[in-house]
Enzyme design. Structure first.
Site, mmCIF file in Angstrom:
data_model
loop_
_atom_site.group_PDB
_atom_site.id
_atom_site.type_symbol
_atom_site.label_atom_id
_atom_site.label_comp_id
_atom_site.label_asym_id
_atom_site.label_seq_id
_atom_site.Cartn_x
_atom_site.Cartn_y
_atom_site.Cartn_z
ATOM 1 N N HIS A 92 -14.692 -17.701 5.414
ATOM 2 C CA HIS A 92 -13.698 -16.656 5.701
ATOM 3 C C HIS A 92 -14.117 -15.359 5.029
ATOM 4 O O HIS A 92 -14.709 -15.364 3.954
ATOM 5 C CB HIS A 92 -12.282 -17.088 5.309
ATOM 6 C CG HIS A 92 -12.052 -17.400 3.863
ATOM 7 N ND1 HIS A 92 -11.839 -16.420 2.918
ATOM 8 C CD2 HIS A 92 -11.993 -18.582 3.194
ATOM 9 C CE1 HIS A 92 -11.643 -16.989 1.739
ATOM 10 N NE2 HIS A 92 -11.742 -18.299 1.870
ATOM 11 N N ASP A 111 -12.067 -12.776 4.268
ATOM 12 C CA ASP A 111 -11.022 -12.098 3.499
ATOM 13 C C ASP A 111 -10.948 -12.636 2.072
ATOM 14 O O ASP A 111 -11.481 -13.710 1.762
ATOM 15 C CB ASP A 111 -9.669 -12.261 4.193
ATOM 16 C CG ASP A 111 -9.289 -13.718 4.423
ATOM 17 O OD1 ASP A 111 -10.184 -14.520 4.769
ATOM 18 O OD2 ASP A 111 -8.118 -14.079 4.220
ATOM 19 N N ASP A 149 -14.892 -17.180 -3.763
ATOM 20 C CA ASP A 149 -14.004 -17.590 -2.664
ATOM 21 C C ASP A 149 -13.870 -16.462 -1.655
ATOM 22 O O ASP A 149 -12.930 -15.705 -1.704
ATOM 23 C CB ASP A 149 -12.648 -17.995 -3.246
ATOM 24 C CG ASP A 149 -11.710 -18.565 -2.193
ATOM 25 O OD1 ASP A 149 -12.167 -18.833 -1.079
ATOM 26 O OD2 ASP A 149 -10.521 -18.710 -2.486
ATOM 27 N N GLU A 190 -7.849 -16.069 6.390
ATOM 28 C CA GLU A 190 -7.686 -17.440 5.895
ATOM 29 C C GLU A 190 -6.705 -17.485 4.732
ATOM 30 O O GLU A 190 -5.936 -18.429 4.584
ATOM 31 C CB GLU A 190 -9.049 -18.001 5.464
ATOM 32 C CG GLU A 190 -9.047 -19.497 5.178
ATOM 33 C CD GLU A 190 -8.693 -19.875 3.745
ATOM 34 O OE1 GLU A 190 -8.414 -21.065 3.502
ATOM 35 O OE2 GLU A 190 -8.681 -18.997 2.862
ATOM 36 N N GLU A 191 -6.737 -16.450 3.900
ATOM 37 C CA GLU A 191 -5.921 -16.458 2.680
ATOM 38 C C GLU A 191 -4.443 -16.152 2.938
ATOM 39 O O GLU A 191 -3.632 -16.254 2.028
ATOM 40 C CB GLU A 191 -6.474 -15.438 1.672
ATOM 41 C CG GLU A 191 -7.900 -15.704 1.201
ATOM 42 C CD GLU A 191 -7.989 -16.863 0.212
ATOM 43 O OE1 GLU A 191 -6.981 -17.561 -0.001
ATOM 44 O OE2 GLU A 191 -9.085 -17.069 -0.339
ATOM 45 N N GLU A 251 -16.282 -23.315 1.374
ATOM 46 C CA GLU A 251 -15.335 -23.008 0.284
ATOM 47 C C GLU A 251 -15.883 -23.568 -1.026
ATOM 48 O O GLU A 251 -16.648 -24.541 -1.029
ATOM 49 C CB GLU A 251 -13.977 -23.674 0.565
ATOM 50 C CG GLU A 251 -13.233 -23.129 1.759
ATOM 51 C CD GLU A 251 -12.390 -21.890 1.439
ATOM 52 O OE1 GLU A 251 -12.505 -21.358 0.309
ATOM 53 O OE2 GLU A 251 -11.652 -21.456 2.330
ATOM 54 N N HIS A 260 -9.167 -16.758 -6.973
ATOM 55 C CA HIS A 260 -7.796 -16.225 -6.984
ATOM 56 C C HIS A 260 -7.378 -15.761 -8.371
ATOM 57 O O HIS A 260 -6.210 -15.849 -8.714
ATOM 58 C CB HIS A 260 -6.783 -17.277 -6.468
ATOM 59 C CG HIS A 260 -6.998 -17.667 -5.041
ATOM 60 N ND1 HIS A 260 -6.010 -18.174 -4.245
ATOM 61 C CD2 HIS A 260 -8.096 -17.612 -4.257
ATOM 62 C CE1 HIS A 260 -6.491 -18.426 -3.035
ATOM 63 N NE2 HIS A 260 -7.761 -18.101 -3.031
HETATM 64 ZN ZN LIG Z 1 -11.310 -19.665 0.317
#
Ligand SMILES: [Zn+2]
Length: 380
Positions: A78, A80, A110, A142-143, A167, A353
């Site tokens: 992903h 984003d 990530d 995705e997030e 991931e 994150h």
């Molecule tokens: Zn991810």
């Protein structure tokens, strides 16, 4: 054009903000990231399709294919990131910064770091004739909403024998995760003077009954569903937030409770929502409030066989047994498209994150070598 080296590509991708968020004020376009990938992939002679998301301006998926025919392999990531709070970072989140054996930067772990190694591994095959096609897939959102993956289902592509989602799994092949189901439960009663309960219909009184019933349901779910491969081996039901009423001297008119359920593979979101709807309707029948349940977010649970070809190939190459994770991915969507899907990539979710997100450089090069071998296995 020659492909830039791994860190140069990662530096470029990290420098392009591409936050996705359900909050419109924090949501950003992913087109800059997609365009860099498109340029690099074109230089490797991939057929590149940039697919703008209908009804979502500034967002696109990318599907790039080398070779032709049926089957083959998809390497997916992903584009984003989650939003970041710069004041908590020791370095500029948009400047890839090498410190010792790791690099720091927003999204480096990530999961922007997966693209440079997927492209580098792919570049070794760029001048060869492939027996089966190699596809690089880059998704949006995705997030936040998984809008990119949902659009792929509508487009019915890409198709292949197998897909790796890169991931951060610390290079362990991951073959299952729980599903996510977030619900809003709203009760509507009628306001009135607090001095006389008969003047209205109290939504909080009814919500009290709803919460009590949900706690009973949570215990029942844990008794009837277990899966020992997960650290938390039962489905969870979290009471997340409650908004109700406006004043102590008024009968509470409306109450909204938001809950989050994490379902084990094999549990169907549809069935669960029906069950909750049915039992809560009965629970509040005598209260006279109106019940409505809406879905805030949902991602299906995912599981693939550890005896699958890709799961076994990655287990052999990594020397790690397949496992499960607690976070959701786009894997169930790629599975619905018909691919054996395994989640496998460099970096640890523990570093994702959060401020000072980082990626281990040794894992990055190990992952690239593994990808080379998997491409060889499926495509040449
Ligand atoms: Zn991810």
């Amino acid at each position: 054009m020659k492909l830039p080296d791994t860190l140069a590509m990662l530096r470029t991708l990290v420098s392009e903000p591409s936050t996705s968020s359900v909050a419109a004020s924090r949501d950003q376009s992913n087109l800059a990231v997609v365009n860099h990938l498109a340029n690099w992939l074109q230089s490797l002679k991939f057929d590149v399709d940039v697919l703008p998301l209908p009804n979502k301006s500034g967002k696109a998926n990318l599907i790039a294919t080398l070779g032709s025919g049926e089957g083959g392999l998809v390497l997916s990531g992903h584009t984003d990131t989650v939003p970041c709070d710069e004041k908590y970072w020791d370095t500029d989140p948009y400047t890839l910064t090498e410190i010792g054996p790791v690099v720091h930067g927003l999204g480096c772990c990530d999961m922007k770091g997966f693209f440079p190694i997927a492209l580098e591994a792919a570049s070794l095959f760029a001048r060869k004739t492939l027996n089966k096609p190699l596809t690089i897939l880059a998704t949006s959102d995705e997030e936040s909403s998984m809008a990119g993956a949902r659009q792929l289902l509508r487009d019915g592509r890409p198709k292949a024998d197998a897909a790796i989602i890169g991931e951060p799994t610390g290079l362990q092949p991951i073959i299952a995760h729980k599903g996510v189901l977030a619900l809003s439960i709203t009760l509507e009663g009628a306001g009135g003077h607090a001095s006389n309960p008969n003047l209205g219909c109290n939504a909080l009184d009814a919500m009290h009954a709803v919460i009590e019933d949900l706690l009973v349901y949570r215990q029942q779910l844990a008794k009837t569903h277990t899966n020992s491969t997960f650290e938390i081996n039962v489905p969870t039901l979290n009471l997340g937030c409650l908004h109700a009423g406006d004043s102590p001297n008024r009968i509470c008119e409306t109450a909204e409770l938001q809950i989050d359920l994490r379902l084990l593979p094999g549990m169907e979101n549809e069935e669960l929502v029906d069950t909750i709807q049915h039992r809560l309707s009965q629970t509040i029948a005598s209260h006279g409030t109106r019940l409505s349940i809406t879905r805030i977010n949902e991602v299906p649970a995912y599981q693939t066989s550890e005896d699958g070809e890709l799961a076994k190939t990655l287990a052999n190459l990594s020397g790690r047994s397949p496992g499960t994770v607690a976070f959701g991915t786009e894997a169930p969507f790629l599975q619905i498209l018909g691919m054996e899907t395994v989640v496998f990539g460099p970096g640890s979710i523990d570093q994702a994150h959060q401020p000072n997100e980082y990626l281990d450089l040794i894992q990055l090069s190990t992952a690239r070598e593994t990808l080379e071998q998997v491409i060889h296995h499926y495509c040449s």
